[in-house]
Write an enzyme that holds these catalytic residues in place. Sequence first.
Site, mmCIF file in Angstrom:
data_model
loop_
_atom_site.group_PDB
_atom_site.id
_atom_site.type_symbol
_atom_site.label_atom_id
_atom_site.label_comp_id
_atom_site.label_asym_id
_atom_site.label_seq_id
_atom_site.Cartn_x
_atom_site.Cartn_y
_atom_site.Cartn_z
ATOM 1 C CG ASN A 1 -2.611 -0.736 6.955
ATOM 2 O OD1 ASN A 1 -1.963 -0.576 5.924
ATOM 3 N ND2 ASN A 1 -2.446 -1.798 7.748
ATOM 4 C CE1 TYR B 1 -5.659 -5.294 -2.339
ATOM 5 C CE2 TYR B 1 -4.401 -4.584 -4.252
ATOM 6 C CZ TYR B 1 -4.578 -4.612 -2.882
ATOM 7 O OH TYR B 1 -3.692 -3.961 -2.054
ATOM 8 C CB ILE C 1 -12.234 -2.984 10.072
ATOM 9 C CG1 ILE C 1 -12.047 -3.842 8.808
ATOM 10 C CG2 ILE C 1 -10.892 -2.687 10.736
ATOM 11 C CD1 ILE C 1 -11.353 -3.108 7.669
ATOM 12 C CG ASP D 1 -4.408 -7.353 12.513
ATOM 13 O OD1 ASP D 1 -3.564 -6.745 11.806
ATOM 14 O OD2 ASP D 1 -4.959 -8.417 12.138
#
Length: 242
Positions: free
Chosen positions: A83, A145, A61, A34
């Site tokens: 995720n 999104y 990421i 994270d």
Amino acid sequence: MNKEVALVTGAGRGIGLATTQRLLDDGFHVVMVDLNAEPLATNAAALLEAGGSVEHHAISITDRAAVSALIASLPRLDVLVNNAAVFWDGKFDDVCEDDFKKMYEVNVIGAFVMAQEAIKVMKRGARIVNVASRAYLAGYAHSPYITSKAGAVGLTRGMAFDLAERGIFVNAIAPGLIETDMFRSLTPERQQELIAKQPTKEVGQPEDIANGIAFFASPRTRNVTGQILTLDGGRSMGISIY
Ligand SMILES: NC(=O)c1ccc[n+]([C@@H]2O[C@H](COP(=O)([O-])OP(=O)(O)OC[C@H]3O[C@@H](n4cnc5c(N)ncnc54)[C@H](O)[C@@H]3O)[C@@H](O)[C@H]2O)c1
């Protein structure tokens, strides 16, 4: 390492944290990733204290060098759960181009970077699970999104074809409304408006999504690839005309 290793991104809270717990219950060693270092460290420490086989890494990421170094350091990699994502609401007229790019950079390019580095070490039978969103179908006031999650679905289907012959299975989960900080970032009025549209009139829990992810992550789920499992309280069925 004898245990299968699963890497979960966005594991510091919400769906990623619930997925970490579920994969620990299923016997995996879990590598928690994270960007947000503090909740990640606290939650990883609590899981370790409870006997969980976890390690944690505070990286983005989107940082290919950091991702590559982390993956190269792992003894094996059986499962990648893509995720981590960002979300914000906003009417189309007000969407700013930089924000659009930023969302795409994390939600699509980040997942692509993770997967491209992961497959360098993954062996036959490995699994990749992308967390998309029911929003990829349509919705008001979050076009960036929606675009990014349609991208996550496209990435899943494209990768599934390219990796099938190597025995790497790629599937996606499309959650509906789930009670996490992401959902709580909406105004109470918007939350109620969205819940009212659910056939179940309920907001889902992170564990509901973790269970779906665990299905695709399981070594027992064989020969399934390119599938999108929608877990959204029935919202994607459409509007009843009766
Ligand atoms: N909560 C919902 O209603 C809902 C609905 C549909 C889909 N989803 C999807 O489920 C996934 C998890 O959502 P959530 O509700 O748990 O969100 P969340 O915001 O609670 O958690 C997301 C985590 O990802 C991390 N993250 C963000 N950018 C990162 C980066 N660049 N590198 C590493 N980590 C990063 C954040 O720090 C955070 O801990 C996301 O892909 C989201 O789009 C959520």
